[in-house]
Scaffold this motif. Structure first.
Motif, PDB file in Angstrom:
ATOM      1  N   VAL A 262       0.843  -1.196   0.000  1.00  0.00           N
ATOM      2  CA  VAL A 262       0.000   0.000   0.000  1.00  0.00           C
ATOM      3  C   VAL A 262       0.881   1.249   0.000  1.00  0.00           C
ATOM      4  O   VAL A 262       0.624   2.212  -0.732  1.00  0.00           O
ATOM      5  CB  VAL A 262      -0.961  -0.009   1.199  1.00  0.00           C
ATOM      6  CG1 VAL A 262      -1.677   1.338   1.329  1.00  0.00           C
ATOM      7  CG2 VAL A 262      -1.991  -1.128   1.048  1.00  0.00           C
ATOM      8  N   ARG A 263       1.931   1.231   0.813  1.00  0.00           N
ATOM      9  CA  ARG A 263       2.861   2.372   0.850  1.00  0.00           C
ATOM     10  C   ARG A 263       3.461   2.624  -0.531  1.00  0.00           C
ATOM     11  O   ARG A 263       3.511   3.773  -1.004  1.00  0.00           O
ATOM     12  CB  ARG A 263       3.983   2.107   1.857  1.00  0.00           C
ATOM     13  CG  ARG A 263       5.091   3.176   1.846  1.00  0.00           C
ATOM     14  CD  ARG A 263       6.189   2.879   2.840  1.00  0.00           C
ATOM     15  NE  ARG A 263       6.882   1.639   2.577  1.00  0.00           N
ATOM     16  CZ  ARG A 263       7.855   1.488   1.665  1.00  0.00           C
ATOM     17  NH1 ARG A 263       8.218   2.516   0.908  1.00  0.00           N
ATOM     18  NH2 ARG A 263       8.449   0.323   1.497  1.00  0.00           N
ATOM     19  N   LYS A 264       3.910   1.569  -1.197  1.00  0.00           N
ATOM     20  CA  LYS A 264       4.549   1.734  -2.511  1.00  0.00           C
ATOM     21  C   LYS A 264       3.566   2.242  -3.563  1.00  0.00           C
ATOM     22  O   LYS A 264       3.933   3.037  -4.440  1.00  0.00           O
ATOM     23  CB  LYS A 264       5.165   0.406  -2.953  1.00  0.00           C
ATOM     24  CG  LYS A 264       6.431   0.032  -2.205  1.00  0.00           C
ATOM     25  CD  LYS A 264       7.035  -1.251  -2.761  1.00  0.00           C
ATOM     26  CE  LYS A 264       8.377  -1.563  -2.128  1.00  0.00           C
ATOM     27  NZ  LYS A 264       8.973  -2.821  -2.686  1.00  0.00           N
ATOM     28  N   GLN A 265       2.316   1.797  -3.492  1.00  0.00           N
ATOM     29  CA  GLN A 265       1.313   2.293  -4.438  1.00  0.00           C
ATOM     30  C   GLN A 265       1.077   3.790  -4.247  1.00  0.00           C
ATOM     31  O   GLN A 265       1.008   4.544  -5.220  1.00  0.00           O
ATOM     32  CB  GLN A 265       0.001   1.531  -4.255  1.00  0.00           C
ATOM     33  CG  GLN A 265       0.039   0.089  -4.706  1.00  0.00           C
ATOM     34  CD  GLN A 265      -1.207  -0.660  -4.276  1.00  0.00           C
ATOM     35  OE1 GLN A 265      -2.271  -0.541  -4.893  1.00  0.00           O
ATOM     36  NE2 GLN A 265      -1.102  -1.435  -3.211  1.00  0.00           N
ATOM     37  N   VAL A 266       0.947   4.199  -2.992  1.00  0.00           N
ATOM     38  CA  VAL A 266       0.730   5.615  -2.701  1.00  0.00           C
ATOM     39  C   VAL A 266       1.936   6.430  -3.146  1.00  0.00           C
ATOM     40  O   VAL A 266       1.789   7.493  -3.766  1.00  0.00           O
ATOM     41  CB  VAL A 266       0.443   5.812  -1.196  1.00  0.00           C
ATOM     42  CG1 VAL A 266       0.413   7.300  -0.846  1.00  0.00           C
ATOM     43  CG2 VAL A 266      -0.888   5.159  -0.813  1.00  0.00           C
ATOM     44  N   GLU A 267       3.136   5.949  -2.867  1.00  0.00           N
ATOM     45  CA  GLU A 267       4.346   6.663  -3.277  1.00  0.00           C
ATOM     46  C   GLU A 267       4.478   6.743  -4.791  1.00  0.00           C
ATOM     47  O   GLU A 267       5.015   7.723  -5.327  1.00  0.00           O
ATOM     48  CB  GLU A 267       5.578   5.975  -2.686  1.00  0.00           C
ATOM     49  CG  GLU A 267       5.708   6.150  -1.174  1.00  0.00           C
ATOM     50  CD  GLU A 267       6.904   5.414  -0.600  1.00  0.00           C
ATOM     51  OE1 GLU A 267       7.544   4.624  -1.346  1.00  0.00           O
ATOM     52  OE2 GLU A 267       7.201   5.608   0.601  1.00  0.00           O
ATOM     53  N   ALA A 268       3.968   5.742  -5.511  1.00  0.00           N
ATOM     54  CA  ALA A 268       4.020   5.757  -6.972  1.00  0.00           C
ATOM     55  C   ALA A 268       2.998   6.711  -7.580  1.00  0.00           C
ATOM     56  O   ALA A 268       3.063   7.020  -8.775  1.00  0.00           O
ATOM     57  CB  ALA A 268       3.799   4.352  -7.526  1.00  0.00           C
ATOM     58  N   GLY A 269       2.052   7.162  -6.750  1.00  0.00           N
ATOM     59  CA  GLY A 269       1.046   8.098  -7.242  1.00  0.00           C
ATOM     60  C   GLY A 269      -0.257   7.451  -7.657  1.00  0.00           C
ATOM     61  O   GLY A 269      -1.077   8.077  -8.332  1.00  0.00           O
ATOM     62  N   ILE A 270      -0.480   6.204  -7.258  1.00  0.00           N
ATOM     63  CA  ILE A 270      -1.717   5.506  -7.612  1.00  0.00           C
ATOM     64  C   ILE A 270      -2.849   5.988  -6.709  1.00  0.00           C
ATOM     65  O   ILE A 270      -2.720   6.016  -5.487  1.00  0.00           O
ATOM     66  CB  ILE A 270      -1.538   3.978  -7.497  1.00  0.00           C
ATOM     67  CG1 ILE A 270      -0.413   3.506  -8.428  1.00  0.00           C
ATOM     68  CG2 ILE A 270      -2.844   3.261  -7.805  1.00  0.00           C
ATOM     69  CD1 ILE A 270      -0.630   3.854  -9.892  1.00  0.00           C
ATOM     70  N   SER A 271      -3.963   6.347  -7.311  1.00  0.00           N
ATOM     71  CA  SER A 271      -5.082   6.929  -6.568  1.00  0.00           C
ATOM     72  C   SER A 271      -5.895   5.882  -5.821  1.00  0.00           C
ATOM     73  O   SER A 271      -6.268   6.083  -4.658  1.00  0.00           O
ATOM     74  CB  SER A 271      -6.019   7.678  -7.523  1.00  0.00           C
ATOM     75  OG  SER A 271      -5.330   8.512  -8.411  1.00  0.00           O
ATOM     76  N   ILE A 272      -6.214   4.776  -6.501  1.00  0.00           N
ATOM     77  CA  ILE A 272      -7.102   3.758  -5.936  1.00  0.00           C
ATOM     78  C   ILE A 272      -6.308   2.467  -5.834  1.00  0.00           C
ATOM     79  O   ILE A 272      -5.947   1.869  -6.853  1.00  0.00           O
ATOM     80  CB  ILE A 272      -8.351   3.579  -6.819  1.00  0.00           C
ATOM     81  CG1 ILE A 272      -9.032   4.933  -7.054  1.00  0.00           C
ATOM     82  CG2 ILE A 272      -9.334   2.607  -6.170  1.00  0.00           C
ATOM     83  CD1 ILE A 272     -10.113   4.906  -8.115  1.00  0.00           C
ATOM     84  N   VAL A 273      -6.017   2.045  -4.617  1.00  0.00           N
ATOM     85  CA  VAL A 273      -5.043   0.976  -4.385  1.00  0.00           C
ATOM     86  C   VAL A 273      -5.716  -0.296  -3.867  1.00  0.00           C
ATOM     87  O   VAL A 273      -6.859  -0.277  -3.409  1.00  0.00           O
ATOM     88  CB  VAL A 273      -3.958   1.435  -3.385  1.00  0.00           C
ATOM     89  CG1 VAL A 273      -3.378   2.787  -3.795  1.00  0.00           C
ATOM     90  CG2 VAL A 273      -4.513   1.517  -1.955  1.00  0.00           C
TER      91      VAL A 273
END
Length: 383
Positions: free
Chosen positions: A49-60
């Motif tokens: 979840v952290r990596k998705q947010v850091e990558a800029g993904i809105s809906i994880v």
């Protein structure tokens, strides 16, 4: 600056060796310390979840960390499944046995049990789902993504990979699956998440389970799949559900893939408000034109989530190419009805993925970068 175009993906993400080893140990029936399993999976969910947010993904998503695959995991949650079933290769790979053998030898074909239906289907335990929800909610609380979703197998995809040897016919089998899976679908939405139904049976099914049928028969069958899916969703609001359709997340010729134009009218009858589909890979890059030609058959309340990142190649798409792909759909349907996605998952089966785990995160970042470019407008799109 225009409307912000959100980003998401199909669900599965790379699992660490520690996660994969534990998932396969459970699959093989080996003794596993349940406390350690919970800790390792929980830490993996938090990290993904952290990596998705850091990558800029809105809906994880939770990356499907606890599941060995997106369809066979259900044997631990509903009754009636046991043993193993014969592998049925897709029609396109059957025509190229040398390539199929090469895929198998290179590890491109996962080897794990695919149980078949040998008994009555009903809910066995909600505990595995409750564990997934608890771990995901913990990570959400820490990293606070814009939106969240959790995957679940559709009745049709369960039938695709796990053949029926108990029920009188396919319709009875689908109906039993729909009723048993309903509890999982409703629980995910009740927990405040978007529900994603994985339904490759509606695309991949043409050159697998229904490869010996006519197009007319195939459309009748997937129409029944959609009916049963809608029945299972009868207590769930459409706007809380998204559905993923694909033609198989593997490198191959894909020349037997059914055309989007053939199945789109059936897909539009499904209850989920959002549809995820492939448009990044070479076989389906043209499908945006089908949506343009059939725009009048797409209800105004449908959200389109085209795959603008390929999940089977280590090429990292250029943000401008991503922006162009997104903009084609935005120009047709408006930014409010388009979310940028991926063609399929990056780890459909635990431990197996065509894309290097480190490259996955760069591809997701370029997805976010491309969406930002498209949000700003000014992207030139060739007709």
């Amino acid at each position: 600056m225009g409307t912000e175009i959100k980003t998401t993906h199909v669900g599965s993400l790379p699992r660490s060796k520690a996660v994969t080893d534990l998932v396969f140990a459970v699959e093989k029936g080996e003794a596993v310390d349940l406390g350690r399993f919970s800790d390792v999976i929980g830490e993996a969910v938090e990290e993904t979840v952290r990596k998705q947010v850091e990558a800029g993904i809105s809906i994880v998503s939770d990356g499907e960390m606890s599941k060995i695959s997106y369809a066979t995991y259900i044997k631990d949650r509903i009754t009636g499944f046991d043993g193993d079933s014969e592998r049925r290769p897709p029609a396109d790979l059957e025509q190229f046995p040398g390539f199929l053998e090469r895929q198998a030898k290179s590890g491109g074909t996962p080897t794990y049990r695919r149980p078949k239906c040998v008994g009555e289907i009903r809910v066995k335990s909600m505990e595995p789902l409750e564990d997934d929800l608890r771990r995901f909610q913990s990570a959400i609380e820490v990293h606070k993504p814009q939106g969240v979703f959790m995957n679940a197998a559709s009745p049709g995809v369960i039938a695709l990979f796990q053949p029926n040897e108990y029920y009188a016919d396919d319709d009875a089998y689908l109906e039993a699956l729909a009723e048993a899976m309903r509890a999982e679908y409703e629980a995910i939405v009740s927990d405040g998440l978007f529900l994603q139904l994985d339904s490759p049976d509606l695309g991949l099914g043409r050159h697998m389970m229904y490869k010996d049928r006519s197009d007319e028969e195939y459309l009748q069958r997937i129409g029944r799949h959609v009916d049963m899916l809608n029945h299972a969703l009868r207590n769930v609001p459409a706007e809380k559900v998204r559905m993923h359709v694909c033609w198989g997340n593997y490198e191959g010729p894909h020349h037997c893939d059914v055309e989007m134009g053939v199945i789109l009218p059936t897909l539009m009858k499904a209850k989920p408000a959002a549809l995820l589909f492939e448009t990044a890979n070479p076989r389906h890059a043209h499908d945006w034109a089908t949506f343009a030609e059939m725009a009048d058959q797409i209800p105004d309340n449908k959200i389109l989530i085209p795959g603008v990142i390929d999940s089977t190649t280590n090429f990292v798409e250029h943000p401008k190419a991503v922006a162009e792909r997104i903009s084609r759909f935005v120009n047709l349907f408006g930014a409010e009805r388009v979310i940028a996605g991926t063609d399929c998952g990056f780890s459909t089966f635990a431990g197996f993925g065509a894309v290097d785990p480190d490259i996955v995160w760069l591809k997701l970042k370029t997805l976010a970068d491309g969406a930002e470019l498209a949000s700003k407008g000014g992207v030139r799109v060739a007709a």
